[in-house]
Design an enzyme around this catalytic site. Structure first.
Site, PDB file in Angstrom:
ATOM      1  CG  LEU A   1      95.000  61.830  31.772  1.00 45.71           C
ATOM      2  CD1 LEU A   1      96.207  62.376  32.517  1.00 45.71           C
ATOM      3  CD2 LEU A   1      93.760  62.684  32.069  1.00 45.71           C
TER       4      LEU A   1
ATOM      5  CB  VAL B   1      99.220  58.886  33.043  1.00 42.74           C
ATOM      6  CG1 VAL B   1      99.474  58.907  34.547  1.00 42.74           C
ATOM      7  CG2 VAL B   1     100.201  59.798  32.320  1.00 42.74           C
ATOM      8  CD  GLU B   2      93.886  57.846  34.927  1.00 44.28           C
ATOM      9  OE1 GLU B   2      93.758  56.751  35.499  1.00 44.28           O
ATOM     10  OE2 GLU B   2      93.738  58.939  35.515  1.00 44.28           O
ATOM     11  CB  SER B   3      94.506  52.417  31.066  1.00 44.81           C
ATOM     12  OG  SER B   3      94.361  53.143  29.841  1.00 44.81           O
TER      13      SER B   3
ATOM     14  CE1 TYR C   1      96.612  60.093  36.579  1.00 49.48           C
ATOM     15  CE2 TYR C   1      96.298  62.470  36.621  1.00 49.48           C
ATOM     16  CZ  TYR C   1      95.936  61.220  36.155  1.00 49.48           C
ATOM     17  OH  TYR C   1      94.906  61.095  35.276  1.00 49.48           O
TER      18      TYR C   1
END
Length: 549
Positions: free
Chosen positions: A145, A148-150, A254
Site C-alpha cells: 500500500l 500506492v500512497e507515497s 486506488y
C-alpha cells in the site's frame, strides 16, 4: 495400532527410510520452487540472523540420529527466500482481472525502472511492515500500500495535506494517536505510522464486515463516502460491492492499483520485470535515547550519514529530537551496538548543546524564539514558564544546533530551502519573498501576483489548504510585468523598529501612529495591558513602512 507397527521386525529400517524420503521430498520441493511454507517469527530474536532464519527455508538435522552426518552433509544447500517471496506467500485478497486493474497493471509493467526505484527506496522499511502485518495476520497485499500512497517516500506531502509513507492527513493522524508539533510529526514516523495505518485498516475492515475492498477504498476517501455510495446503490437496487460503487476518481483507481501491484509482484517474470531483490532481514533497529539528542551528534555516534539518519527518522522536523519525546531513534541494524555504546558514554544533559541567553530590553519570547529557530511553546516548556512575561536581565536556557543548519539535510527548514532552490532552476521570472500579512490568504496572495495557489504551495513545500500566518515568508515566482502590477498595489515592507516611549504616550496612541494593533504590541513585548507605559521605555514594533506617513 502404533504399538503393532513398532513391533514389526523391520520397524527400525522403516523409520530410517521414511526419514530419508521425507528429507529428499523437502529438498525437491525447495529446488523446484514449489515449497511455500510460511512460519512465524521466533519471539525474542536477539539479532538479524535469527529473525531472518525464522522466515527462511532452512534445512536442519532431524532429531532422529538415523541419518548419518555424511548423508546430511551431502544434501544441497537450502534456498533462502527474499522478502518478495515472503510477501507472496501471505497474499489473501481476491484479485479480479478487469479493465480497471488491467489498465494499472499495464502502466506498472511498462515502467520497470519506476518499480525498481520504489523497491530500492522501500528496502529500508518493508521488512518492518511485513513483520507487523504478520503479527496481525492481515493480508500481505497491505505491505504494498505505501507504493500506492507515497512510493515509499517518507517525506511525501500531498495537496490534501497528507504526509508520510502512509499519507495520513492531520485529523486522522491525531485520531490514531500520532503526535504532531513543531519538533515532531508522527505521521512520518516509520514505526508509529505503520502501527497506526494497520490499526486504522483493521478498524475499517471491521466496520465493513470484513470487506477489504471497502476498507481500502475508505482508507483513501473516507468511510463516510464509501457508506454513502453503498446506501445510494442499495436504494437503486444495485450491487454494493466496490466495483459497482460511484466514488471519487482517485479512489476508483486506488484499489485497482494495489491489486495490479500484487499481481505484478506475484509473477514479475510474467511481465518481464527483473524485480530488485530485498533481503528477508531487518534493516534497522530501534534505540532508546532516553532524552533529547542533537541529530548531528546522533549521526556521528552511529557513524552514518545525515541523509541515512533522516530517512530512518523522518518524523523529526528540526535539528534534534522532540524534548518531550518520543525518545527513540532508528539506526541501521549493523550500527545498533556501536551506537548504544557511544550513546551511553555521553551524559543525557550533554546530548544537546545549550546556550544561556540574557534577556535584553525590547526582547520578547517571539523574537527570541525566532532568533534561535525554536517554537515559543518549546522555549516556555524548557524554562518552566507558565506565561510569556520576561524581564530584561533574566536568562533563558535555549537549545542550539551543534552544526550549521545546512548539515541537517532533511530538516523541515532545509527541505523548504531545497524546494525553493529547485524552483529557481525551473521557474521563469523574478523571485519575490512575500511576507504574509495578518488575515491574508493564499488565494489573495495569488491574485496579487497573478499566480495560482497550487504553484505557491509547490514553491513553498506546502499544500494549498495549509494555514499561513502573519510574518511568514513565501517564495513567489512572477514575471516583471506582474511584479510591477503587484507593486502598484502596495507591496508591504516590514521593518523592526525600536520605539522609545515618550511623555503622554499610550498603547492606543502608539498603535494608531504605526497602524498596528494593541494586542500585537503587547505580544511582541511581553507586557501586560494593565501596566502603564513609562517614558523612556523601549518597545519593539514590526511596522509596515509603506503604510506609515
Amino acid at each position: 495400532m502404533l504399538n503393532t507397527i513398532k513391533a514389526l521386525p523391520n520397524y527400525q529400517q522403516f523409520t530410517v527410510n521414511l526419514t530419508k524420503f521425507a528429507i529428499l521430498l523437502f529438498v525437491f520441493s525447495l529446488t523446484s520452487g514449489c515449497y511455500n511454507l510460511k512460519t512465524s517469527a521466533t519471539e525474542g530474536t536477539p539479532n538479524a540472523v535469527t529473525s531472518t532464519q525464522s522466515h527462511a527455508f532452512l534445512l536442519q538435522a532431524p532429531e532422529d540420529e538415523s541419518l548419518s552426518e555424511e548423508e546430511f552433509a551431502a544434501l544441497p544447500e537450502p534456498i533462502l527466500m527474499d522478502l518478495w517471496t515472503r510477501i507472496r506467500s501471505g497474499y489473501q485478497l481476491d484479485k479480479p482481472m478487469n479493465k480497471r486493474v488491467q489498465q494499472q497493471l499495464n502502466w506498472y509493467a511498462k515502467h520497470p525502472e519506476y518499480m525498481n526505484r520504489v523497491a530500492r527506496r522501500g528496502e529500508r522499511y518493508l521488512f518492518h511492515i511485513v513483520e507487523e502485518i504478520e503479527k496481525r495476520d492481515l493480508p500481505m497485499e497491505l505491505a504494498l500500500l505505501p507504493i500506492v500512497e507515497s512510493a515509499f517516500d517518507p517525506f511525501a506531502y500531498s495537496h490534501g495535506r497528507a504526509s508520510g509513507m502512509w499519507q495520513f492527513i492531520p485529523g486522522t493522524g491525531k485520531m490514531m494517536g500520532l503526535k504532531q508539533n513543531w519538533w515532531y510529526d508522527g505521521r512520518r514516523d516509520i514505526t508509529a505510522s505503520t502501527d497506526a495505518a494497520l490499526r486504522y485498516l483493521e478498524n475499517l475492515n471491521a466496520r465493513f464486515g470484513g470487506d477489504w475492498m471497502h476498507a481500502l477504498a475508505s482508507y483513501n476517501s473516507g468511510s463516510g463516502n464509501v457508506s454513502k455510495s453503498m446506501r445510494r446503490n442499495k436504494r437503486k437496487g444495485k450491487p454494493t460491492d466496490f466495483w459497482n460503487l460511484k466514488l471519487p476518481k482517485e479512489t476508483e483507481a486506488y484499489v485497482p492499483k494495489l491489486i495490479a501491484l500484487s499481481l505484478l509482484i506475484g509473477e514479475p517474470e510474467k511481465y518481464g520485470l527483473d524485480l530488485h531483490s530485498i533481503p528477508n532481514q531487518p534493516y534497522f533497529a530501534q534505540v532508546d535515547t532516553e532524552a533529547q539528542i542533537d541529530l548531528a551528534q546522533a549521526a556521528e555516534l552511529a557513524n552514518v550519514d545525515m541523509d541515512v539518519l533522516y530517512h530512518l527518522n523522518p518524523a523529526f522536523n528540526r535539528w534534534a529530537t522532540d524534548p518531550q519525546g518520543p525518545h527513540k531513534l532508528l539506526v541501521p541494524i549493523d550500527r545498533e551496538q556501536s551506537f548504544i555504546e557511544n550513546l551511553n558514554a555521553i551524559p543525557r544533559e550533554n546530548r544537546v548543546t545549550w546556550e544561556r541567553y540574557t534577556i535584553r530590553n525590547g526582547d520578547s519570547l517571539s523574537t527570541i524564539a525566532a532568533k534561535y529557530k525554536i517554537s515559543i511553546r518549546s522555549l516556555k516548556s524548557i524554562n518552566n514558564m507558565n506565561n510569556s512575561f520576561i524581564r530584561a536581565g533574566n536568562t533563558l536556557m535555549v537549545p542550539v544546533a551543534a552544526a550549521d543548519v545546512r548539515h541537517y539535510s532533511q530538516s523541515l527548514e532545509q527541505r523548504l530551502h531545497n524546494r525553493k532552490s529547485a524552483s529557481a532552476q525551473t521557474e521563469k521570472g523574478t523571485r519575490v519573498d512575500h511576507r504574509v500579512q495578518k488575515g491574508e490568504s493564499l488565494w489573495a496572495i495569488g491574485q496579487r501576483y497573478n499566480v495560482s495557489t497550487k504553484k505557491i504551495a509547490r514553491w513553498n513545500n506546502m499544500a494549498p489548504a495549509d494555514p499561513i500566518y502573519g510574518g511568514q515568508k513565501l517564495a513567489i515566482w512572477t514575471n516583471s510585468k506582474d511584479l510591477a502590477s503587484a507593486n502598484t498595489q502596495r507591496s508591504s515592507v516590514i521593518r523592526k523598529v525600536s520605539y522609545r516611549v515618550r511623555q503622554g504616550d499610550s498603547l492606543h496612541r502608539i498603535a494608531d501612529k504605526f497602524q498596528l494593533k494593541v494586542n500585537d504590541i503587547l505580544r511582541w513585548n511581553g507586557i501586560n495591558s494593565s501596566k502603564y507605559l513609562q517614558p523612556g521605555q523601549s518597545l519593539t514594533l514590526f511596522v509596515d513602512v509603506t503604510r506609515v506617513n
